[in-house]
Write a protein that holds these residues in place. Structure first.
Motif: not given
Ligand code: AMP
Ligand code: MG
Length: 401
Positions: A23-40
């Motif tokens: 989903i769009s990151a702008n709409k992701a607040a409140g959802r459960i993350l299912q990936q690793i977010v790595q520092a760019e």
């Protein structure tokens, strides 16, 4: 009869994890993350200036120099300049430290006239002052967020800082909330003296939405076996999670357990040793749908929804957060029946910063008006009858924090 602990375990044991979706990151607040977010990139990605002022070389200052000709001005977003010996560069917060510079003097500590900056005589300049070193917060590739995290507005900053416009989260399940009962009339329709306003459906839908399950709709079915069978069959076809209210007790028109059996929904349990909500029913449909049949009494329905449905949805979403915490009982409580007591409470904090739970008595398990003043309920163990003020007990908030 099952204990509350065993009932929750039985529900969680039946859980099939929801699929994921991007989903769009702008709409992701409140959802459960299912990936690793790595520092760019490393943070900060360069030696970042932390004050508006001047950048200079510590060597020049330590030789006794207090006046510095201004070589140039460098703002945030400008490429780093190269500082000449004996000079300073006017510098702005957020700028990249000029080459050959190794300290910043804040603007408040200098005086500028005729292109020359003079440092106040009593200012104690330290080497490397007001420089946020490259990579000192985190290194490129660091795991900043991991699967199972409920994405908060603060995490949105992290996701954006990693240059991501989309994230993978647990899919929002299709949920059907179905109230039952001949006596119930929805708001907006004329009502007669012997009828009851339908309140469970809208309340359960909004409790689920406040926990971020947005694909949630409400339907109402009367206490009629064939009507229940036909309409529930459709709902079982369309939804992954079914939440019924009413019709699961011992009354002559409590048809739900029978109808669910007819529809090949396998019963996992019926009845839990708790108050309110003893008639609670849970099963699995032939396609793996979770089916919760909550007692109709409004307090029971909401407690059972929070206790079993929300816990199940959170687990199926892969959430790593615990849903309960502890609170300290504010006054003595006695409860005789050998049942777990879910007691609605209002929370306050005392001067030591402890969370105190103040019991709010509901008149009956139909007394939904009293719930308005509550923040959640505490769970009082079945094998105990007296609970002293000051005891810490499990607390379940209606709305997750
Ligand atoms: P039941 O579990 O169907 O026997 O219902 C128990 C009590 O809860 C009855 O007094 C019902 O009228 C009431 N009730 C059931 N469903 C609802 C609802 N959706 N909204 C408000 N009250 C309800
Ligand atoms: Mg009923």
């Amino acid at each position: 009869m099952l204990t509350t602990t065993k009932a929750l375990e039985a529900v969680l044991a039946e859980i099939k994890t929801f699929d994921t979706e991007t989903i769009s990151a702008n709409k992701a607040a409140g959802r459960i993350l299912q990936q690793i977010v790595q520092a760019e990139r490393s943070q900060p990605p360069f030696n970042r200036v932390m004050m508006d002022g001047i950048a200079l070389s510590w060597n020049d200052f330590s030789d006794g120099q207090l006046t510095f000709p201004i070589q140039a001005m460098q703002a945030a977003g400008d490429q780093a300049l190269s500082l000449q010996v004996g000079h300073c560069i006017e510098i702005m917060t957020g700028a990249s430290l000029p080459n050959n510079a190794d300290c910043i003097v804040p603007i408040e500590q200098i005086h500028i006239a005729n292109g020359i900056a003079t440092i106040k005589a009593d200012y104690e300049l330290k080497k490397k002052s007001f420089i946020h070193p490259c990579g000192s917060d985190f290194e490129k590739g660091a795991h900043l967020l991991i699967p199972g995290k409920r994405i908060s507005p603060l995490d949105i900053a992290i996701i954006a800082s990693c240059g991501k416009t989309e994230v993978i989260v647990a899919k929002d399940p299709v949920i059907r909330v179905i109230s039952t009962g001949n006596e119930l009339v929805a708001a907006g329709n004329a009502i007669e003296a012997h009828q009851i306003r339908m309140s469970n459906g809208p309340a359960i839908v909004s409790l689920l939405k406040s926990h971020n399950y947005k694909k949630t709709n409400h339907d109402h079915i009367i206490d009629d076996i064939s009507e229940l069978r036909n309409r529930l069959a459709e709902h079982l076809d369309e939804a992954e999670v079914i939440i019924l209210s009413g019709g699961v007790s011992m009354g002559k028109t409590d048809y739900i357990p029978q109808v669910l059996k007819d529809l090949k929904v396998k019963v996992i349990f019926h009845k839990v040793s708790q108050r309110p909500g003893k008639p609670m029913w849970f099963g699995r449909g032939s396609k793996g749908q979770m089916v919760f049949a909550l007692p109709g009494n409004p307090v029971s329905a909401l407690v059972c929804c929070r206790q079993y449905v929300i816990a199940a949805l959170s687990s199926a979403s892969g959430a790593s957060e615990g849903l309960s915490e502890l609170a300290v009982i504010e006054s003595d409580i006695s409860f005789k029946p050998e049942l777990t007591f879910f007691l609605p409470v209002k929370l306050i904090s005392n001067i030591s910063g402890q969370v105190l739970a103040m019991p709010v008595k509901t008149n009956t398990s139909g007394d939904f008006a009293s719930l308005s003043a509550t923040d959640g309920y505490i769970e009082l163990a079945k094998n105990q009858t007296h609970f002293s003020a000051g005891t810490a007990v499990p607390l379940h908030r209606w709305i997750a924090r």
